[in-house]
Design an enzyme around this catalytic site. Structure first.
Site, mmCIF file in Angstrom:
data_model
loop_
_atom_site.group_PDB
_atom_site.id
_atom_site.type_symbol
_atom_site.label_atom_id
_atom_site.label_comp_id
_atom_site.label_asym_id
_atom_site.label_seq_id
_atom_site.Cartn_x
_atom_site.Cartn_y
_atom_site.Cartn_z
ATOM 1 N N HIS A 1 85.406 43.885 39.168
ATOM 2 C CA HIS A 1 85.830 45.496 39.311
ATOM 3 C C HIS A 1 86.552 45.670 37.838
ATOM 4 O O HIS A 1 86.653 46.887 37.670
ATOM 5 C CB HIS A 1 86.890 45.642 40.434
ATOM 6 C CG HIS A 1 85.930 45.469 41.598
ATOM 7 N ND1 HIS A 1 85.772 44.574 42.446
ATOM 8 C CD2 HIS A 1 85.109 46.642 42.236
ATOM 9 C CE1 HIS A 1 85.037 44.970 43.477
ATOM 10 N NE2 HIS A 1 84.353 46.034 43.470
ATOM 11 N N ASP B 1 74.328 60.925 50.512
ATOM 12 C CA ASP B 1 73.507 60.281 49.690
ATOM 13 C C ASP B 1 73.838 60.554 48.130
ATOM 14 O O ASP B 1 74.125 61.625 48.080
ATOM 15 C CB ASP B 1 72.195 60.743 50.051
ATOM 16 C CG ASP B 1 71.146 60.158 49.093
ATOM 17 O OD1 ASP B 1 70.781 58.804 49.244
ATOM 18 O OD2 ASP B 1 70.725 60.521 48.118
ATOM 19 N N ALA B 2 74.234 59.678 47.371
ATOM 20 C CA ALA B 2 74.577 59.781 46.032
ATOM 21 C C ALA B 2 73.471 60.624 45.265
ATOM 22 O O ALA B 2 73.817 61.533 44.474
ATOM 23 C CB ALA B 2 74.638 58.360 45.311
ATOM 24 N N ASP C 1 78.256 51.793 41.414
ATOM 25 C CA ASP C 1 78.471 50.493 41.930
ATOM 26 C C ASP C 1 77.745 50.488 43.170
ATOM 27 O O ASP C 1 78.300 50.236 44.104
ATOM 28 C CB ASP C 1 80.148 50.582 42.251
ATOM 29 C CG ASP C 1 80.329 49.181 42.672
ATOM 30 O OD1 ASP C 1 79.935 47.990 42.483
ATOM 31 O OD2 ASP C 1 81.604 49.055 43.225
ATOM 32 N N GLN D 1 73.249 50.323 58.107
ATOM 33 C CA GLN D 1 73.350 48.814 57.672
ATOM 34 C C GLN D 1 74.241 47.983 58.695
ATOM 35 O O GLN D 1 75.102 48.776 59.360
ATOM 36 C CB GLN D 1 73.771 48.803 56.307
ATOM 37 C CG GLN D 1 74.945 49.350 55.857
ATOM 38 C CD GLN D 1 75.252 49.814 54.483
ATOM 39 O OE1 GLN D 1 74.293 49.429 53.564
ATOM 40 N NE2 GLN D 1 76.307 50.556 54.185
ATOM 41 N N ASP E 1 84.246 50.051 49.144
ATOM 42 C CA ASP E 1 85.269 49.177 49.466
ATOM 43 C C ASP E 1 86.636 49.628 48.867
ATOM 44 O O ASP E 1 87.744 48.834 49.366
ATOM 45 C CB ASP E 1 84.770 47.941 49.187
ATOM 46 C CG ASP E 1 84.521 47.555 47.641
ATOM 47 O OD1 ASP E 1 85.070 48.486 46.672
ATOM 48 O OD2 ASP E 1 83.387 46.900 47.293
ATOM 49 N N ASP F 1 79.910 57.526 48.819
ATOM 50 C CA ASP F 1 79.350 56.157 49.540
ATOM 51 C C ASP F 1 78.528 56.659 50.760
ATOM 52 O O ASP F 1 78.943 57.556 51.784
ATOM 53 C CB ASP F 1 80.372 55.533 49.891
ATOM 54 C CG ASP F 1 79.851 53.801 50.294
ATOM 55 O OD1 ASP F 1 79.057 53.842 51.450
ATOM 56 O OD2 ASP F 1 79.920 52.919 49.614
#
Length: 508
Positions: free
Chosen positions: A271, A349-350, A369, A241, A295, A315
Site C-alpha cells: 500500500h 460497479d467501478a 486497486d 464472493q 479493505d 467497491d
C-alpha cells in the site's frame, strides 16, 4: 376423468421442481469448481457440456426401463437428492484431501446428469399412461421443464448462494428432490410396489439433508480450515464472493474467493508503493478516487496527506467494506479509515461509476486497486476501455496507479496491463516491490503529462518506502522484462485473462 386431470397437474408440478433442482446442481458444481480451481469459463463450459452429454446418456438408458415406472422414478429422485445434496461438500473434501479433484468433479457431473436424463422420459411415459394424448403430454412436460430450469437459474445467484452458501444450498435442493419422491410415493402409492422400503430410505436421507443444513456452518468451518494455513476467524458468502479472514498470532489475512488480498505482516509494503508513488508524482492531491480497496488500507495511506479534501472509494461488495469497517482486527490495521469524514463509499460497479461520473468531477489521483484478473468479470476492469474511462475522470495534470499482478510470476499479464494502459495514457511507468506474502508485485504509474521519475521527490515516507529506495522500485531484472510482443486487453478480446491463467498453470 377427474382423477386423471388431478394426477396430471401434480406431475407437472413435479416436473417444474425437479428441473429447477437439476439446474441448481449444474450451477453448484460449476461455481464450486471455479471457486476452488479458478478459470470460471473453463469450469462452466466443462460442467455444462459434460452434464448435457450425461443427460443424453440417461435418456438413452431409459428405454431399457419397461415396467414399474413409478418405482424407478422414485429411485432416480432419491439418488439425485443424495448425490446432489452432498455434491458441494464432496468437492471441497476432494480439494482438501485428494489429488484427483477432477475425477470427483467429473464423476459427480456424469452420475447426476445421467440420473437427471432419466427423469423426463420416465415422467413422459407415466403421464402418457395416466392422462393419454402424447401431443399434450410432450408440450406440457417440456414447458414446465424449461420454466423450472429458469426458476432454478434465477434462484441460485440471487437467493440461494448469497443467503445459504454452497453447502446449505446443496442440502436444501437435495431435500427438495427427496420431497418430490415422497410426494410421488403418497400420491401414487397404489402404483408403487416397495412403499415401505422407499419411505425408510427417504426419511433417513431427508434427515441427513436437514442435519446438513442445520450444521452447514460447522461443516463449512471445518472443511474451510483445511483450505487455509491459519485459523479461520470469519467466513461469509456475500452476493458477489466468498470472504474468509484468518489469523495466526499477529498475522491477519483476508481472502476473497480463495485468493489472498493482504497479510497484516507486510501489507504496508504494497500500500505504500501503491499510494505514495502516485501521490508524490501528482501536482495536486485534493481529490482522490480509489477503485477497489474496500479493505481501507489504501485509504489509510491517502489520509496521511493533509491537503486531501475528498476521497471517493468505489467497491462493488458492501460485504467487504462493512467487514473492514467493523471487524476489530482489520479496523485496527486500517486505523478506522473507513469511518473518516473525508471518505465517501460507493458500493457499485467501478465501470459504471466511471461511466456515470465522466465529465462531472475530475480527480487529481486515481488508485486502481482491483483483484487479480482471474475471471472474465474482473478482466473487464483491466481493459483499454476501462482505462479510457479512468482517463476521462482524471484531471489533465492528474496521476493514476494500477495494481498489475506480479512481473515475475505472471510476466505476460503484467506487461499486457502495461501495454493496455499505454493505449489510453501517454506516459506509463512500470514499477514493483517485493511483498513476502505475495512475492514480487507490480504496478503501473500513468499520467497525461510526463513525469521525471529520476527527479521524483517522495512526499510521504513509510516503513518500507523512503527517498533512498524510491528509484529502485522502477528497476526490473532481466528475467522480469517482456520477451515478446503482447496484445492489448479489450472487452472483445480478453487476452489478459488468457495470459494470467497460463501463468497460474505454470506455477501450480
Amino acid at each position: 376423468m377427474q382423477e386423471k386431470k388431478f394426477s396430471y397437474r401434480r406431475l407437472m408440478f413435479t416436473t417444474f421442481v425437479i428441473s429447477g433442482c437439476s439446474m441448481v446442481y449444474e450451477l453448484l458444481i460449476s461455481s464450486v469448481s471455479s471457486y476452488l480451481l479458478g478459470d470460471s469459463i473453463l469450469q462452466f463450459s466443462i460442467t455444462i457440456g459434460l452434464y448435457m452429454c450425461a443427460m443424453g446418456l440417461g435418456s438413452y438408458l431409459s428405454k431399457f426401463i419397461k415396467t414399474q415406472l413409478f418405482d424407478w422414478f422414485i429411485f432416480v429422485e432419491i439418488s439425485v437428492g443424495i448425490l446432489g445434496g452432498t455434491s458441494s461438500i464432496l468437492l471441497f473434501l476432494a480439494n482438501v484431501y485428494l489429488e484427483s479433484y477432477s475425477l470427483v468433479m467429473y464423476s459427480e457431473i456424469v452420475l447426476i446428469g445421467t440420473l437427471v436424463g432419466l427423469e423426463i422420459p420416465l415422467l413422459t411415459r407415466i403421464i402418457e399412461e395416466n392422462a393419454g394424448n402424447l401431443r399434450i403430454t410432450l408440450s406440457s412436460i417440456f414447458s414446465f421443464d424449461y420454466i423450472g430450469g429458469l426458476a432454478g437459474s434465477i434462484a441460485f445467484p440471487l437467493l440461494l448462494l448469497p443467503q445459504l452458501g454452497y453447502f446449505s444450498t446443496a442440502f436444501l435442493v437435495g431435500a427438495m428432490n427427496l420431497g418430490i419422491s415422497l410426494f410421488i410415493l403418497y400420491s401414487y402409492r397404489r402404483y408403487i410396489g416397495r412403499t415401505a422400503l422407499w419411505k425408510i430410505i427417504i426419511y433417513i436421507s431427508g434427515a441427513g439433508m436437514i442435519l446438513g443444513m442445520l450444521f452447514s456452518e460447522n461443516l463449512a468451518s471445518g472443511i474451510e480450515q483445511g483450505l487455509y494455513r491459519d485459523k479461520v476467524i470469519y467466513s461469509e458468502q456475500t452476493p458477489y464472493q466468498k470472504l474468509v479472514l484468518t489469523k495466526h498470532k499477529d498475522d491477519v489475512r483476508l481472502y476473497i474467493n480463495g485468493n489472498i488480498q493482504f497479510s497484516s505482516m507486510d501489507e504496508y509494503r504494497y500500500h505504500e508503493v501503491l499510494v505514495h508513488v502516485p501521490m508524490s508524482a501528482a501536482k495536486k492531491r485534493e481529490k482522490v478516487l480509489i477503485l477497489g480497496g474496500g479493505d481501507g488500507l489504501a485509504v489509510r495511506e491517502v489520509l496521511k496527506y493533509k491537503e486531501v479534501q475528498q476521497i471517493d472509494l468505489v467497491d462493488l461488495d458492501a460485504g467487504v467494506t462493512e467487514l473492514c469497517r467493523s471487524h476489530k482486527d482489520i479496523k485496527k490495521l486500517n486505523e478506522g479509515s473507513l469511518d473518516r469524514a473525508k471518505l465517501k463509499i460507493y458500493n457499485e460497479d467501478a465501470y459504471e461509476f466511471l461511466e456515470n461520473n465522466a465529465g462531472k468531477a475530475l480527480y487529481d489521483v486515481i488508485l486502481v486497486d482491483m483483484p487479480d484478473p482471474n475471471s472474465e468479470t474482473v478482466n473487464k476492469l483491466y481493459t483499454d476501455l476501462f482505462y479510457r474511462l479512468c482517463s476521462r475522470n482524471l484531471s489533465d495534470e492528474g496521476v493514476m496507479a494500477v495494481q498489475s499482478t506480479s512481473p515475475y510470476y505472471a510476466g505476460d499479464a503484467f506487461w499486457c496491463i502495461h501495454e493496455t494502459v499505454k493505449q489510453e495514457m501517454p506516459f506509463v511507468y512500470p514499477y514493483h516491490v517485493q511483498v513476502p506474502s505475495f512475492g514480487d508485485w507490480g504496478f503501473q504509474l500513468a499520467s497525461k503529462t510526463e513525469i521525471q521519475i529520476e527527479n521524483l521527490t517522495l512526499q510521504q515516507e513509510g516503513k518500507f518506502l523512503t527517498q533512498d529506495n524510491l528509484q529502485g522500485i522502477f528497476l526490473f531484472g532481466e528475467d522480469e522484462r517482456s520477451k515478446k510482443e503482447l496484445e492489448v486487453n479489450s472487452l472483445s478480446s480478453p487476452k489478459l485473462l488468457q495470459y494470467y491463467l497460463e501463468a497460474e498453470k505454470n506455477w501450480e
